[in-house]
Enzyme design. Structure first.
Site, PDB file in Angstrom:
ATOM      1  N   GLU A   1       0.835  -1.209   0.000  1.00 49.51           N
ATOM      2  CA  GLU A   1       0.000   0.000   0.000  1.00 49.51           C
ATOM      3  C   GLU A   1       0.867   1.255   0.000  1.00 49.51           C
ATOM      4  OE1 GLU A   1      -2.304  -1.224   3.367  1.00 49.51           O
ATOM      5  OE2 GLU A   1      -3.197  -2.804   2.149  1.00 49.51           O
TER       6      GLU A   1
ATOM      7  N   GLU B   1       3.949 -10.853   0.662  1.00 49.15           N
ATOM      8  CA  GLU B   1       2.562 -10.396   0.703  1.00 49.15           C
ATOM      9  C   GLU B   1       2.016 -10.199  -0.708  1.00 49.15           C
ATOM     10  OE1 GLU B   1       1.394  -8.650   4.736  1.00 49.15           O
ATOM     11  OE2 GLU B   1       1.677  -7.071   3.278  1.00 49.15           O
TER      12      GLU B   1
ATOM     13  N   SER C   1      -4.912 -11.966   3.841  1.00 47.20           N
ATOM     14  CA  SER C   1      -6.129 -12.672   4.277  1.00 47.20           C
ATOM     15  C   SER C   1      -5.859 -13.835   5.226  1.00 47.20           C
ATOM     16  CB  SER C   1      -6.946 -13.127   3.058  1.00 47.20           C
ATOM     17  OG  SER C   1      -7.355 -12.004   2.313  1.00 47.20           O
TER      18      SER C   1
HETATM   19  O1  LIG Z   1      -1.648  -6.213   4.129  1.00 46.61           O
HETATM   20  C1  LIG Z   1      -1.721  -7.101   4.948  1.00 46.61           C
HETATM   21  C2  LIG Z   1      -0.804  -7.165   6.093  1.00 46.61           C
HETATM   22  O2  LIG Z   1       0.248  -6.262   5.968  1.00 46.61           O
HETATM   23  C3  LIG Z   1      -2.751  -8.165   4.866  1.00 46.61           C
HETATM   24  O3  LIG Z   1      -4.006  -7.610   5.014  1.00 46.61           O
HETATM   25  P1  LIG Z   1      -5.278  -8.580   5.164  1.00 46.61           P
HETATM   26  O4  LIG Z   1      -4.919  -9.599   6.219  1.00 46.61           O
HETATM   27  O5  LIG Z   1      -6.403  -7.687   5.567  1.00 46.61           O
HETATM   28  O6  LIG Z   1      -5.467  -9.253   3.836  1.00 46.61           O
END
Ligand SMILES: O=C(CO)COP(=O)(O)O
Length: 252
Positions: free
Chosen positions: A97, A167, A213
């Site tokens: 992100e 990730e 997730s």
């Molecule tokens: O970006 C994440 C952890 O840094 C994962 O997010 P989620 O577990 O909500 O998919």
């Protein structure tokens, strides 16, 4: 032996009051840190409140990002030096992100990794993988490049201390985790890259996490895999009961 690390990433969620109640609620309910280490990365403006509420000191309170300079005219940024001074042990660096919405390049991420290490903290270096890249078979090249770029100039001694998280963006926030085979494959690839850049010894000591997730109902399968040393959970780390379950995955 690699001690498992179960980490949460709250992203831009919760208020200071909610952060404090969460920390109070998990006191006494997390495993001993020398058995399973636990951490929550939270917005910088909650960190002092979380540290104050963390009476038993089992949970590590971590940052989600920081700047690559220690101090100066950088309006709005968070200093790695100040984080260290507060007693923050871990900072996430290079989350997908941050790459996507804040234009963090491999070069910026590399500078941040160096700044976190220079200030005596451990970076949790995130490595991303998009579905397009997975389907086109480009994954190996992409993951290897990100790890190598993030660790440019990091000494062998410092490399041994870092944490890396695999990730895949297609699994983040989608509700569908990578399968345990896919998670193992990504984490193995990262370990191999560390072995190529540094040594087998460094690669075997570094903890590699899977994120995307992760929930109480899929963590046990992921944690059984040889190269998955922990998780970085987003959504399921926001609720204290669910985080306590993740932390105690060995009993699920
Ligand atoms: O970006 C994440 C952890 O840094 C994962 O997010 P989620 O577990 O909500 O998919």
């Amino acid at each position: 032996m690699r001690i498992p690390l179960i980490a949460g990433n709250w992203k831009m969620n919760k208020s200071v009051t909610e952060a404090r109640s969460f920390i109070e609620a998990v006191q006494g309910k997390l495993p001993a840190a020398d058995v399973v280490e636990t951490a929550i990365a939270a917005p910088a403006l909650f960190l002092q409140t979380m540290l104050d509420a963390n009476r038993d000191q089992v949970l590590r309170v971590a940052a989600e990002t920081c700047y690559y300079e220690d101090e100066g005219a950088y309006t709005g940024e968070t200093s790695p030096k100040a984080l260290h001074e507060m007693g923050i042990p871990y900072t996430i660096v290079g989350h997908s992100e941050r790459r996507r919405y804040f234009n963090e390049t491999d070069d910026v991420i590399n500078r941040k990794v160096l700044a976190v290490l220079r200030n005596g903290m451990t970076p949790i270096v995130c490595c991303d993988e998009t579905m397009g890249r997975r389907e086109s078979g480009e994954k190996i090249h992409w993951v290897v490049n990100q790890v190598s770029a993030a660790l440019k100039g990091v000494s062998l001694e410092d490399a041994a201390k870092i944490v890396v998280a695999y990730e895949p963006s297609w699994a983040i926030g989608s509700g569908t985790s990578a399968s345990s085979d896919q998670a193992e494959e990504g984490c193995y690839l990262i370990r191999q890259t560390l072995a190529d850049i540094y040594s087998d010894e460094v690669a075997n000591g570094v903890r590699v996490l899977y994120g995307g997730s992760v929930k109480p109902d899929n963590i046990a399968g992921l944690m059984k895999r040889d190269n998955v040393d922990g998780v970085l959970a987003g959504g399921s780390s926001l609720d204290e009961h669910s985080f306590i379950q993740l932390a105690n995955y060995q009993n699920l």
